[in-house]
Design a protein around this motif. Structure first.
Motif, mmCIF file in Angstrom:
data_model
loop_
_atom_site.group_PDB
_atom_site.id
_atom_site.type_symbol
_atom_site.label_atom_id
_atom_site.label_comp_id
_atom_site.label_asym_id
_atom_site.label_seq_id
_atom_site.Cartn_x
_atom_site.Cartn_y
_atom_site.Cartn_z
ATOM 1 N N GLU A 5 5.582 -3.951 -5.012
ATOM 2 C CA GLU A 5 6.395 -4.336 -6.167
ATOM 3 C C GLU A 5 6.183 -3.376 -7.329
ATOM 4 O OE1 GLU A 5 5.589 -8.455 -7.088
ATOM 5 O OE2 GLU A 5 5.407 -8.911 -4.968
ATOM 6 N N SER A 23 -1.323 -0.496 1.868
ATOM 7 C CA SER A 23 -0.189 0.289 1.408
ATOM 8 C C SER A 23 -0.606 1.356 0.391
ATOM 9 C CB SER A 23 0.871 -0.632 0.806
ATOM 10 O OG SER A 23 1.442 -1.444 1.802
ATOM 11 N N GLU A 73 6.729 0.863 -9.123
ATOM 12 C CA GLU A 73 7.627 1.964 -9.454
ATOM 13 C C GLU A 73 6.869 3.268 -9.265
ATOM 14 O OE1 GLU A 73 10.854 1.717 -10.228
ATOM 15 O OE2 GLU A 73 10.687 -0.451 -9.954
ATOM 16 N N GLU A 117 7.676 5.873 -1.064
ATOM 17 C CA GLU A 117 8.648 5.086 -1.834
ATOM 18 C C GLU A 117 8.717 3.654 -1.319
ATOM 19 O OE1 GLU A 117 10.816 5.814 -4.426
ATOM 20 O OE2 GLU A 117 10.078 7.855 -4.660
ATOM 21 N N ASN A 118 8.793 3.492 -0.013
ATOM 22 C CA ASN A 118 8.888 2.173 0.586
ATOM 23 C C ASN A 118 7.627 1.353 0.324
ATOM 24 O OD1 ASN A 118 10.205 0.151 2.137
ATOM 25 N ND2 ASN A 118 8.921 0.699 3.884
ATOM 26 N N ARG A 132 7.569 0.551 -3.664
ATOM 27 C CA ARG A 132 8.633 -0.320 -4.172
ATOM 28 C C ARG A 132 8.720 -1.660 -3.435
ATOM 29 N NH1 ARG A 132 11.376 2.738 -7.814
ATOM 30 N NH2 ARG A 132 11.412 4.979 -7.474
ATOM 31 N N THR A 133 8.587 -1.635 -2.138
ATOM 32 C CA THR A 133 8.781 -2.844 -1.348
ATOM 33 C C THR A 133 7.507 -3.662 -1.202
ATOM 34 O OG1 THR A 133 10.518 -1.726 -0.113
ATOM 35 C CG2 THR A 133 9.631 -3.732 0.856
ATOM 36 N N HIS A 134 6.444 -3.042 -0.743
ATOM 37 C CA HIS A 134 5.221 -3.780 -0.437
ATOM 38 C C HIS A 134 4.364 -4.069 -1.663
ATOM 39 C CE1 HIS A 134 5.888 -3.501 3.859
ATOM 40 N NE2 HIS A 134 6.267 -2.247 3.657
ATOM 41 N N THR A 162 9.597 9.198 1.825
ATOM 42 C CA THR A 162 10.260 7.920 2.085
ATOM 43 C C THR A 162 9.229 6.828 2.333
ATOM 44 O OG1 THR A 162 12.144 9.089 3.026
ATOM 45 C CG2 THR A 162 11.951 6.754 3.563
#
Length: 95
Positions: free
Chosen positions: A70, A1, A72, A62-63, A66-68, A59
């Motif tokens: 954890e 990621s 900011e 960001e994904n 933030r998602t994978h 996008t």
């Protein structure tokens, strides 16, 4: 990621940012602190940076952050260029 996010930021720098101009450059700084991994991406020499409409790449970043991971992410558009600050959980990088 992380590699995906860095690749997308580099692609955007070549298309729209500092690396789209002959004198432009990118400086990437990293450090570990308090269980967090920080990445600071600074584009300079390409002129003033302006926020545009978020596209697929933004996008995706960001994904991923933030998602994978954890984390900011914050973007600062300035007269000298774009600065992106990413802060990630070290635990997320180990997975």
């Amino acid at each position: 990621s992380v590699a995906l996010a860095m690749h997308e930021m580099a692609t955007n720098a070549v298309k729209y940012g500092a690396l789209a101009t002959p004198g432009g450059r990118v400086c990437v700084k990293t450090r570990c602190r308090d269980g967090r991994y920080e990445i600071v991406w600074e584009e300079r020499g390409g002129g003033a940076a302006q926020a545009g409409a978020p596209g697929f790449g933004s996008t995706l970043i960001e994904n991923a952050v933030r998602t994978h991971l954890e984390g900011e992410i914050a973007r600062e558009w300035g007269d000298e260029g774009l600065t992106i600050r990413i802060e990630l959980a070290l635990e997320a990088l180990a997975r």
